[in-house]
Design a protein around this motif. Structure first.
Motif, PDB file in Angstrom:
ATOM      1  N   ASP A  69       0.818  -1.208   0.000  1.00  0.00           N
ATOM      2  CA  ASP A  69       0.000   0.000   0.000  1.00  0.00           C
ATOM      3  C   ASP A  69       0.859   1.268   0.000  1.00  0.00           C
ATOM      4  O   ASP A  69       0.455   2.300  -0.555  1.00  0.00           O
ATOM      5  CB  ASP A  69      -0.918  -0.003   1.222  1.00  0.00           C
ATOM      6  N   PHE A  70       2.036   1.184   0.623  1.00  0.00           N
ATOM      7  CA  PHE A  70       2.932   2.334   0.659  1.00  0.00           C
ATOM      8  C   PHE A  70       3.234   2.857  -0.734  1.00  0.00           C
ATOM      9  O   PHE A  70       3.316   4.066  -0.960  1.00  0.00           O
ATOM     10  CB  PHE A  70       4.238   1.964   1.371  1.00  0.00           C
ATOM     11  N   TRP A  71       3.390   1.966  -1.710  1.00  0.00           N
ATOM     12  CA  TRP A  71       3.761   2.372  -3.071  1.00  0.00           C
ATOM     13  C   TRP A  71       2.622   3.079  -3.788  1.00  0.00           C
ATOM     14  O   TRP A  71       2.814   3.607  -4.889  1.00  0.00           O
ATOM     15  CB  TRP A  71       4.243   1.163  -3.862  1.00  0.00           C
ATOM     16  N   PHE A  72       1.430   3.096  -3.176  1.00  0.00           N
ATOM     17  CA  PHE A  72       0.296   3.839  -3.733  1.00  0.00           C
ATOM     18  C   PHE A  72       0.039   5.139  -2.977  1.00  0.00           C
ATOM     19  O   PHE A  72      -0.934   5.834  -3.262  1.00  0.00           O
ATOM     20  CB  PHE A  72      -0.966   2.965  -3.741  1.00  0.00           C
ATOM     21  N   THR A  73       0.896   5.464  -2.016  1.00  0.00           N
ATOM     22  CA  THR A  73       0.839   6.771  -1.371  1.00  0.00           C
ATOM     23  C   THR A  73       1.576   7.771  -2.258  1.00  0.00           C
ATOM     24  O   THR A  73       2.373   7.374  -3.127  1.00  0.00           O
ATOM     25  CB  THR A  73       1.501   6.744   0.010  1.00  0.00           C
TER      26      THR A  73
END
Length: 535
Positions: free
Chosen positions: A375-379
């Protein structure tokens, strides 16, 4: 690949490496201290400083299999992933053998080892097959509970999930996605057009007359009849690009809900008849099936090539690299010369949903932390990190935008190649930012891209569909032979080794005999399932 004993020894060695993978990371089973707020889909974010969004309460190391060719093998010291570890509290350790070159072979041996790494990256077909065999964890519930940014993105872009799910309707991997429609377009020597006093062609008849003029009116001015009016660096699909000039969509597409394959339609006969005629008249490169990737360098560099269909950014660069060797060269985009039905269209557009991504092994003991890491890579912070690398090193922020440093834009290697050396612009589960590409695209190419987008030239693309196991089996049995036969016949017709008439009827009959109708039914069923999923 090496043959005989050396090949077997290499395979055994790889299997031993896979068997020794520390598949289980420290079993913390913890929740993150704080979850990131959902990012606006398609936005990179404008803040200068990245905020920590820990995916694990305690420092955690996860193992990853990432092997995408011999140069795209995960490296623990990639700066991008070291920075991500600071922001998420999760460090990745790559386990794919860097010396191997066959990614599919390495992937299969990793699965055969029985001891899987926590994260597995790969191709859609391979990942979904492994998932149905029980190797991968379904992600739907994990995303719903622990990945707000991915959840929002998939809600806003239902096509991304619909094109990635396995045949059981579940999502097992986070896909790699890009931005922007434009990929390829038509390029023509506009300096030749000016010299001959003719406008850019808009129809197939005008296109034919333009190619003839290039050949017969000494467009390059050397007194010889040596111009190559149309060329392509694609040995397999170079001729297929010309099919669109005759109103033929060459591959899989949909008309009124019905799936069709262009080279199995009646209109393909007329197109290939004309193309074979053009070839005989020397309007098409005589070496189009053999010249290969260096066609642009050779034919443009020798001031012989007149027209091609290729990638916008790379093709425009020849105006710069050849300006001293070919004074006055202007190889620039033109509108698609195929107004057969009253409106031109471009057959090739960018594949927004790549059949690649990363997944969570069912044996992973830190599934919650892993999905939070995904999910971090979609922040905004994560997306910027993977698209532009490290602030202050590869780019600076100006007016809220990441601007590459001059040494990156003017480096000896292409920008994307440079970024991959830092761990950026890799093809795993994230969304590419088109602004990264816009910065290093030639102005001539950007003008062409804008023309194609503003005029809505791009034809609807066939979606990324998923096949049931029995469908995959049938396709595996029938399609390779069909595809080979279609290519062989096209080449025979173009080169004049066989006449299109009266053999076209036999061609269609042979395809039917080989099971083409069954293949179309499979694609239709897969397309219908996709349509239900995307709504």
């Amino acid at each position: 690949m090496r043959q005989g004993k050396s090949r077997k020894a290499a395979l055994v060695a790889m299997l031993l490496v896979c068997a020794q993978i520390a598949a289980c990371s420290s079993d913390t089973g913890t929740e993150s201290q704080a979850e990131s707020k959902p990012a606006e889909a398609g936005k990179t974010g404008t803040g200068n400083a990245a905020s920590k969004s820990f995916a694990s309460e305690k420092p955690l190391e996860l193992t990853i299999h990432y092997h995408d060719g011999d140069i795209w093998v995960f490296k623990d010291d990639w700066p991008v992933f070291k920075k991500a570890a600071e922001l998420t509290n999760i460090k990745l350790h790559g386990v794919a053998p860097p010396s191997a070159t066959n990614s599919k072979e390495v992937f299969n041996m990793m699965l055969a080892s029985g001891k899987l790494p926590d994260i597995i990256a790969g191709q859609k077909l391979d990942l979904n097959k492994a998932a149905l065999d029980g190797a991968l964890e379904p992600l739907d519930d994990l995303i719903d509970k622990h990945a707000p940014n991915i959840k929002k993105f998939l809600q806003d872009n239902s096509w991304a999930k619909a094109g990635s799910i396995a045949s059981d309707g579940k999502l097992y991997y986070i896909p790699y996605m890009v931005e922007g429609e434009a990929s390829e377009g038509w390029y023509m020597r506009k300096d030749w057009l000016t010299k001959l006093g003719i406008p850019a062609p808009k129809t197939k008849d005008e296109f034919y007359e333009t190619l003839k003029a290039f050949r017969e009116k000494d467009a390059n001015g050397n007194g010889k009849k040596d111009e190559v009016p149309y060329f392509s660096r694609d040995n397999k699909e170079g001729i297929s690009d010309l099919l669109a000039v005759f109103g033929v969509r060459p591959d899989w597409h949909v008309v009124d809900g019905k799936v069709q394959y262009g080279k199995y339609l009646p209109e393909y006969k007329d197109a290939i008849l004309n193309i074979s005629k053009w070839y005989k008249e020397d309007l098409i490169d005589k070496e189009i099936y053999t010249r290969g990737p260096k066609s642009r360098e050779v034919l443009l560099g020798d001031n012989l090539g007149g027209t091609t269909h290729d990638w916008f950014p790379s093709t425009a660069t020849y105006n710069v690299t050849l300006k001293d060797k070919v004074p006055g060269i202007l190889f620039a985009p033109i509108a698609p010369p195929n107004a057969v039905n009253g409106k031109p269209w471009e057959e090739n557009s960018r594949t927004l949903l790549y059949p690649k991504g990363w997944s969570i092994a069912s044996s992973n003991k830190n599934k919650i932390e892993t999905i939070k890491y995904f999910d971090f890579w979609f922040t905004p912070e994560g997306r910027r990190l993977e698209n532009f690398a490290i602030e202050g090193a590869q780019y600076d922020v100006k007016d809220g935008k990441p601007i590459f440093k001059p040494e990156i834009l003017n480096g000896k290697d292409p920008v994307n190649v440079q970024l991959r050396a830092f761990g950026a612009q890799l093809e795993f589960g994230h969304q590419q930012d088109l602004f990264y590409e816009e910065q290093w695209t030639n102005p001539i190419a950007n003008e062409g891209i804008k023309m194609y987008i503003d005029n809505k030239y791009f034809a609807p693309q066939f979606p990324s569909v998923s096949f049931m196991p029995q469908e995959e089996k049938l396709l595996g049995e029938k399609w390779p032979a069909i595809d080979t036969f279609v290519r062989e016949m096209q080449q025979k017709w173009v080169l004049g080794a066989e006449q299109v008439e009266p053999n076209y009827v036999k061609y269609l009959a042979r395809l039917k005999e080989m099971g083409m109708d069954d293949v179309i039914k499979i694609y239709q069923a897969a397309y219908d399932r996709y349509q239900k999923s995307v709504k």
